[in-house]
Design a protein around this motif. Structure first.
Motif, short mmCIF file in Angstrom:
data_model
loop_
_atom_site.label_atom_id
_atom_site.label_comp_id
_atom_site.label_asym_id
_atom_site.label_seq_id
_atom_site.Cartn_x
_atom_site.Cartn_y
_atom_site.Cartn_z
N ARG A 160 1.05 -1.23 -0.16
CA ARG A 160 0.08 -0.02 -0.07
C ARG A 160 0.81 1.24 0.16
O ARG A 160 0.55 2.39 -0.61
CB ARG A 160 -0.85 0.20 1.27
CG ARG A 160 -1.81 -1.30 1.40
CD ARG A 160 -2.79 -1.08 2.57
NE ARG A 160 -2.04 -1.29 3.65
CZ ARG A 160 -1.95 -0.33 4.66
NH1 ARG A 160 -2.76 0.57 4.61
NH2 ARG A 160 -1.18 -0.43 5.86
N HIS A 230 -7.42 -4.35 3.93
CA HIS A 230 -7.36 -2.92 3.30
C HIS A 230 -7.84 -3.23 1.81
O HIS A 230 -7.68 -2.32 1.03
CB HIS A 230 -5.68 -2.61 3.23
CG HIS A 230 -5.30 -2.60 4.68
ND1 HIS A 230 -5.43 -1.56 5.05
CD2 HIS A 230 -4.39 -3.12 5.45
CE1 HIS A 230 -4.77 -1.48 6.51
NE2 HIS A 230 -4.03 -2.46 6.46
N LEU A 234 -7.80 -0.33 -1.18
CA LEU A 234 -7.13 -0.43 -2.43
C LEU A 234 -7.92 -0.43 -3.76
O LEU A 234 -7.76 -0.03 -4.89
CB LEU A 234 -6.53 -1.81 -2.56
CG LEU A 234 -5.32 -1.76 -1.38
CD1 LEU A 234 -4.77 -3.31 -1.17
CD2 LEU A 234 -4.10 -1.07 -1.88
#
Length: 354
Positions: A160, A230, A234
């Motif tokens: 990330r 996450h 994303l």
């Protein structure tokens, strides 16, 4: 005289810490499994396959790790098989290498795949045969590949952070270009328009880097229990990337048009104000990747710009060439609104009739 770039060196060092730790842990695990559990005295190929599969590449997707491992394993297994048939010697080297390279090319179009297979085949052919009989090294290679895949899932790099870094680079270039275009329009400055166009021409590698790092991050998040949460973040970044890709292409076209238009030296403050408002919203869009709460503010700002995109208001009593620029901004606004999570149909509906 070549001067060292300490900033780039420091950044490269920081970016390498996590991959280096990941590779170190994986190599230790591969060696321990092959040496202590399987009893292989020198499990060299377990170590080399692990290192080569993970590497320091930006694309840390599991599929890339798997492809690298499979390529090397093909080279090891095929060369060990050929070694049983033709033995070892000077003439066997080109024969084995040629066969391995051609077989690898059949399996994959990737050049790196074939090279990895060829390197491992030469290690098998040139190093002394290990204790344990045929295919001991194939087992070592399998261990190295499996460990590399496992480590990718349970001890992933932080993809990330790399994707956000690439996103900020694109937004920085995009807003810089918009600021230069504002100056070009305010002063009728052709040199500022030239610089904006040059800045935009260099954005394709940035877009490609962001696309690769984001794809890698999403792939790792799908298999890693530590990064799975996450996924929505994303996915949202992927939506922004799609919109910004189209917006950047559109802005390049607009910039080329303005580069020609401002050569007359005539200030165009109304269009400049429009582009300045656009630059503010784009800057906030970039910040929204870190702070999603800015999303509503971004959409409000972009909608306000979209509602002003009428040539009869912005370019009133101006040459038709100015009206064309205002019309060219309309597709750009649609792209930015979709990047800001507005459906394309609604974005188009917000544009005033002309």
């Amino acid at each position: 005289m070549i001067r060292p770039d300490f900033r780039s060196t420091g950044e490269r060092f920081r970016e390498s810490i996590v991959p280096a730790l990941q590779i170190t842990v994986a190599v230790t695990a591969s060696y321990a499994i092959a040496h202590y559990w399987l009893g292989h005295a020198v499990p060299l190929l377990a170590v080399t396959v692990t290192i080569s599969s993970l590497g320091f590449v930006r694309d840390a997707r599991p599929v890339r790790v798997l492809e690298s491992a499979v390529g090397m394993l093909i080279g090891i297994v095929l060369s060990e098989s050929l070694l049983l048939v033709v033995g070892r010697g000077i003439w066997q080297i080109p024969v084995v290498l040629l066969i391995v390279l051609l077989v690898a090319r059949v399996f994959s179009a990737s050049n790196a795949f074939a090279v990895a297979a060829g390197v491992q085949s030469m290690l098998v052919l040139l190093l002394p045969a290990p204790v344990g009989g045929p295919f001991v090294r194939s087992l070592d290679g399998l261990v190295g590949g499996l460990v590399a895949l496992l480590i990718t899932a349970i001890l992933p790099r932080d993809p990330r952070r790399i994707a956000l870094h690439d996103a900020r680079a694109l937004f920085g270039a995009f807003t810089d270009a918009l600021s230069l275009l504002v100056g070009a329009l305010e002063r009728g400055d052709g040199s500022a328009a030239d610089r904006a166009l040059d800045r935009l021409r260099g954005t394709q590698p940035i877009l490609d880097a962001w696309s690769a790092s984001l794809e890698s991050a999403r792939a790792i998040a799908r298999i890693s229990p530590f990064l799975r949460r996450h996924g929505p973040e994303l996915d949202a970044q992927a939506r922004v990337l799609r919109g910004m890709d189209l917006a950047t292409r559109n802005l390049r076209v607009i910039s080329r048009r303005l580069d020609f238009l401002v050569r007359d030296g005539v200030p165009r403050p109304a269009i400049a104000a429009l582009v300045a408002s656009l630059a503010t919203s784009v800057s906030l869009l970039g910040q929204s990747l870190d702070d999603p709460r800015l999303g509503d503010t971004v959409r409000i700002g972009l909608v306000a710009v979209a509602e002003r995109l009428r040539p009869d208001i912005v370019a009133k009593d101006a040459p038709v060439t100015d009206s064309v620029v205002v019309l060219m901004l309309r597709p750009l606004l649609v792209d930015l609104l979709t990047a800001a999570d507005l459906p394309e149909e609604k974005a188009r509906a917000l544009l005033p009739d002309v």
